[in-house]
Each structure stands twice: as C-alpha cells, then as structure tokens.
Write an enzyme that holds these catalytic residues in place. Structure first.
Site, PDB file in Angstrom:
ATOM      1  N   THR A 123      -2.539  -1.410 -21.250  1.00 30.63           N
ATOM      2  CA  THR A 123      -1.470  -2.193 -20.632  1.00 30.63           C
ATOM      3  C   THR A 123      -0.806  -1.441 -19.482  1.00 30.63           C
ATOM      4  OG1 THR A 123       0.037  -1.340 -22.293  1.00 30.63           O
ATOM      5  CG2 THR A 123      -0.933  -3.497 -22.726  1.00 30.63           C
ATOM      6  N   ILE A 141      -8.748  -1.601 -18.800  1.00 29.45           N
ATOM      7  CA  ILE A 141      -7.584  -0.722 -18.820  1.00 29.45           C
ATOM      8  C   ILE A 141      -6.717  -1.009 -20.052  1.00 29.45           C
ATOM      9  CG2 ILE A 141      -7.376  -0.463 -16.328  1.00 29.45           C
ATOM     10  CD1 ILE A 141      -5.369  -2.774 -16.287  1.00 29.45           C
ATOM     11  N   CYS A 194      -2.008   4.432 -24.485  1.00 29.47           N
ATOM     12  CA  CYS A 194      -0.836   3.669 -24.912  1.00 29.47           C
ATOM     13  C   CYS A 194       0.362   4.100 -24.073  1.00 29.47           C
ATOM     14  CB  CYS A 194      -0.556   3.907 -26.394  1.00 29.47           C
ATOM     15  SG  CYS A 194       0.975   3.142 -26.946  1.00 29.47           S
ATOM     16  N   LYS A 206      -6.890  -1.469 -34.846  1.00 31.60           N
ATOM     17  CA  LYS A 206      -5.591  -0.967 -34.400  1.00 31.60           C
ATOM     18  C   LYS A 206      -5.727   0.553 -34.288  1.00 31.60           C
ATOM     19  CE  LYS A 206      -0.988  -1.608 -34.133  1.00 31.60           C
ATOM     20  NZ  LYS A 206      -0.953  -1.721 -32.671  1.00 31.60           N
ATOM     21  N   GLY A 224      -7.896  -9.380 -25.689  1.00 28.63           N
ATOM     22  CA  GLY A 224      -6.742  -9.068 -26.541  1.00 28.63           C
ATOM     23  C   GLY A 224      -5.762 -10.208 -26.601  1.00 28.63           C
ATOM     24  N   LYS A 228     -10.584   5.161 -23.800  1.00 27.59           N
ATOM     25  CA  LYS A 228      -9.812   4.058 -23.212  1.00 27.59           C
ATOM     26  C   LYS A 228      -8.742   4.611 -22.281  1.00 27.59           C
ATOM     27  CE  LYS A 228      -7.496  -0.309 -24.140  1.00 27.59           C
ATOM     28  NZ  LYS A 228      -7.196  -1.328 -25.148  1.00 27.59           N
TER      29      LYS A 228
END
Lengths: 253, 296
Positions: free
Chosen positions: B186, B184, B123, B41, B258, B158
C-alpha cells in the site's frame, strides 16, 4: 464509508450495567444489524442497533468504558449499518440473554407491526439486569428467567422454551454458552428456523480483513453475519471458541 | 496453467497478503473460489493484536488501513496452514520480523507447511517492521539472503512503493536471492475526520489500497521489469481482468488481488477467465503478454 458524525441527545440507564445512547440521526436498519461506533482517540467497536437512533451498551472493556463516559452533547463517529440482520419469521419466539436483548427489542416491535405473534423468553443474572422488559411486554407475552431466581423462573432462559418451541421461529442473542445450549436442544428442522446473533472481534466491517471468519463455514461475521441460522452453525466454532484481535483462539466456556 | 518460482498455478491470480488470510478456513474459501494461489496474513514471532480500530475504512478512491500486523504468531498459525493446504492451491506464508534472525525464525517455523515464503518488507504502518526495513537496500539484501539460505522453498520479496526508486530495492532483493519480487504494497496515506480534526485511523496514518493506486503499481512493475532478471508479481488496485492484463503487459508474470474481494471472492475466477479469453482472442499464450509494453 468514512464515519458520520453523531451527537448524543440522550443517555438512558437501562440496568445497573447497561446504558442506552440516543443519537441525533435516524438510521434505516434491519434488527440485528450493527454500526461501528468510533470513540475518537480511543477505539471503534461494533454495536447492535437497539432502535433506529440508539445503541445499548454493557460496560465490559476499554471501548465500552469509554462509551460509558460519554454524555449528552458528546459526539462519536458512526459507520454502517453493516451486516446481515434477522429475518423476521412468524410465529416469533425471542430468546434473549442479558444485553443480548438489545437487537431483539426492535425486532419484537417490527414483528408486532407486521401482525406477527411474539413470545419473548427474557433472561438475566438478576431481576434488575432484565433489559427492555417493558418493550417486549408491549408487543407480546414475556416469560422471565433469572440466574438467582430474583424474578420469574429460577434458572437459565434455555430451560423455558419447552413451551411450543417446535412450531416457532427462534430469534436469539445473548451469551454464547446460552445460545449454544439452545442450538443443542433443536432438531434439524428447528435449526433451519432458528437464528442466532454472534459476537465476534470485528475490525474492518467490510469483509476484507478476514479477522472475523467463522470456522469452518469461512463466512465473515461482519458481512455474512452477525446473524446466522442454526443450520449454518452446526459443527462450527460456535459455542467452542472465538478469536481475539490477534487471531488466537479463545475458548468459550 | 502458469509456473512461477517453480510453483504451478492453474491461473495467474493470487490472493494478496493481509486479505481474508487470518484463518485457514478463510484461505480455503478463497482457494476454492478460483484463485491460483493464496498468500496468508503476515505472520510474526508472537501473537500481536495490531493497531486500535478504526483499522480499515473505505474512502472515495479505495481503502485506507492500518491493521498493524495482527497475527497469532507462527506457532499458533501452523494449524491454520494445515487447513489452508486442503485447498489444493499453493499457499504462500507472508512473514515479517524486525531483523534477519527474526525473519529466519518465522520462515523456519512455517516452511515445512508452506509452499513458499513472502517477505513483508513493505507494510507502511508498523514501526520497526515492514517498510521500516524495506526502504533500506542493504537490509533487504541481508534479510532475503538469510531466509533464502534457511529454507528450500521459493522466497518472494514484497516491496514498498514508498521509496524514491523501487528498482534499487528490487535489485537488492534479487541480489539477496529472491525468486520473485511482489510489487507493490500500500501507499502511505491518511484521512482526517473534519468534524473533530482526529485522524480516522487508530494508528493516525496507514496505507492506501484499491483503484487509486493502480497506476502507481503499473509504473513500479514497469520499472522493475526493465531493471530485474527475476519475475515480478504485480499487485495494487486490480479489480478486473483488464487491470490484470495491463499489469502483465507492464511486466508482471502473475497478479495479486486484495481490496477487490470487497465485491465478492468470485473476482479471482472472473479475472482468470477474462485473461484467458483476452489471450485467446489476441492469439497469445498467457505468459506471452508479460512485458509486451516494453516492446512497443
């Protein structure tokens, strides 16, 4: 699934700190399973079903306080039922503490309907906090314990089960120190027959985010639980700590 | 066996960041299920509870989430890494920060335990973090370079797909010294409850994962492969070995999985076995299928 809309058709004051909310929909569920209740604009929290159309809530934090504000005609969003509920094993011994009686009342009724013997050990802080005494009493014998001695045995509910516990299958929900004390009283064979419903911080309810993973069994409380057999909990975080929303360990005293 | 950024993976499937990565025991479970590597995480400087629930919901075409980077902070996460390391697969620490010095602080706090660092520059729902930084090539270059200078383990960057041209961000990461780009994260998205008009997520909007974003991810990986010299790890909607092979043909050297853990964590072993079987039937070594689509 997206949240389904549910309208509250009744609000029942069960005890001074516990209220039941009845919805206009009926859910097929196994006792011990929970739904995610979304109070729109506030939060979404897991709640055990106390009947096919009902949750029973104790006011403890922001989300449950928001639920307490709801009245007949108000609506919430509902996802579920989710998770692994109780296996109903005969003969049934129920050990319930406080609001932990919520998922166990429908279990007692289901067990009675299956022709099983049901004995309930029901505990609370005081006599007026005893939850669902009438529902349990309608389907079997009930033994009472209160912390202050205002009803039944003066002491912990875990000091009651000496009576014939060896041969019975425990179904328990309540404060974790109470359940941990109960687990600690059992031998290996009894642990394999005893089930405990855990309270953990659940985010997704889908087994994806990992917020509710139990150490060290690695199972997610949200899909692999919230009900676990005692044999699965021995040597685990159970009774020692849980995790907050940020994943930080919170000691269970 | 494949080697990526110097790390040896028994197969090219990797647990994606943010999935089953909150605790060491959970990472250990995934490592034991057959994943070639696991990513934690995303971890920051201090404990963070994330966004209010609902923070993740299943919708028709995938999952919508706005967890909001919940994490216990790197100091308390160290003991989780110690547990995760027992899994005998590389453990990559995903980290986030609001600027280069915060990234460096977290990276330094975990680099003695982690096998690699993955920079969360992507994110889509955390104000000041993630994609707020990851849409700016100069910040991506600066952060990547700062972390790369600070640690001597591989640094993965990322990337977010929520930009006009992902190759500009990829090139910035490469210039900053990234060992690999991961693409990628989200895709920005939201859902609305028609009974009430409320956005469903507590954060109102979030990121879409799952099958719906797979073609978007394949195109991003395809474009990055054409533009970059460093390897690419493909992620986005992969749930079968066929998905993984497609992603690798587009240019991925390895894949992350994921949302597909929803169907069970045996998904890593299933995908790895499927890739192996496919390569045997077609007479390829696994690394050879990387980028094949560009030659056709």
């Amino acid at each position: 699934m997206k949240p389904a809309n549910a309208t509250i058709i009744d609000v029942i004051d069960e005890t001074p700190s516990v209220r039941s909310f009845v919805f206009d929909l009926s859910l097929e569920f196994t006792p011990g399973q929970y739904i995610m209740v979304w109070v729109r604009g506030v939060d979404e929290v897991p709640m055990s079903l106390s009947d096919h159309n009902m949750i029973t809530v104790q006011r403890v934090g922001d989300a449950t306080s928001a639920i307490f504000e709801l009245a007949v005609g108000d609506t919430v969003g509902i996802r579920g039922p989710y998770g692994r509920g109780f296996d109903i094993n005969n003969p049934v011994l129920i050990v319930a503490g406080g609001v932990g009686a919520a998922p166990l009342a429908p279990l007692a009724e289901a067990a009675h309907g299956m022709g099983y013997d049901v004995l309930t050990l029901l505990g609370a802080r005081t006599h007026d906090e005893l939850l669902f005494q009438r529902r349990f009493g309608g389907v079997g014998e009930v033994m009472i314990a209160t912390d202050d001695g205002s009803a039944g045995f003066h002491g912990r509910v875990t000091d009651l089960p000496d009576r014939g516990m060896v041969d019975q299958c425990i179904h328990s929900c309540g404060p974790e120190p109470m359940m941990y004390a109960l687990l600690s009283m059992l031998d290996e064979q009894q642990r394999g027959n005893a089930q405990f419903s855990l309270h953990r911080y659940i985010k997704c309810g889908l087994g994806i985010c990992g917020a509710c993973c139990i150490d060290p069994s690695k199972e997610c409380a949200c899909v692999d639980g919230p009900v676990f057999y005692g044999s699965e909990l021995v040597g685990s975080e159970f009774g020692r700590y849980r995790r907050g929303a940020d994943g930080v360990r919170i000691s269970i005293a | 066996m494949i080697t990526i950024t110097g790390l040896k993976l028994k197969n090219p499937t990797i647990l994606a960041a943010g999935i089953l990565g909150s605790t060491g025991a959970s990472l250990l479970r995934v490592a034991g299920s057959g994943a070639g590597a696991v990513v934690t995480k995303s971890i920051g400087r201090s404990p963070n509870s994330g966004h209010p629930n609902p923070s993740m919901v299943k919708i028709e075409c995938g999952f919508l989430n706005a967890l909001g980077l919940p994490n216990p902070g790197y100091q308390q996460y160290r003991e989780e890494l110690v547990t995760a390391k027992k899994g005998k697969v590389p453990v990559i620490a995903s980290i986030f920060g609001g600027n280069a010095s915060e990234f460096v602080e977290v990276a330094l706090g975990l680099c003695d335990l982690a096998d690699g660092i993955e920079l969360n520059l992507s994110c889509p729902h955390a104000d000041r973090y993630g994609a707020s930084i990851g849409i700016d090539p100069s910040l991506v270059r600066e952060i990547t370079s700062a972390v790369k200078d600070a640690v001597n383990i591989p640094v993965w960057a990322k990337l977010t797909p929520n930009v006009t041209d992902i190759t500009k961000i990829g090139l910035a990461a490469q210039e900053g010294g990234a060992d690999v780009v991961v693409a990628i994260n989200t895709v920005r998205a939201m859902a609305i409850d028609i009974e009430s008009g409320f956005p469903i997520l507590g954060n109102r909007f979030g990121g879409l994962s799952g099958t719906a974003i797979k073609p978007i991810a394949v195109k991003c990986v395809y474009d990055l492969y054409a533009a970059l010299d460093i390897p690419i790890i493909g992620v986005g909607g992969i749930s079968t070995w066929q998905d993984a092979v497609k992603m690798m043909m587009a240019g991925a050297s390895a894949v992350q999985v994921g949302s597909a853990v929803c169907g069970g964590i045996q998904v890593f072993a299933e995908i790895a076995d499927g890739i192996e079987g496919y390569c045997q039937v077609h007479g390829h070594e696994v690394p050879d299928i990387c980028g094949i689509a560009h030659e056709r």
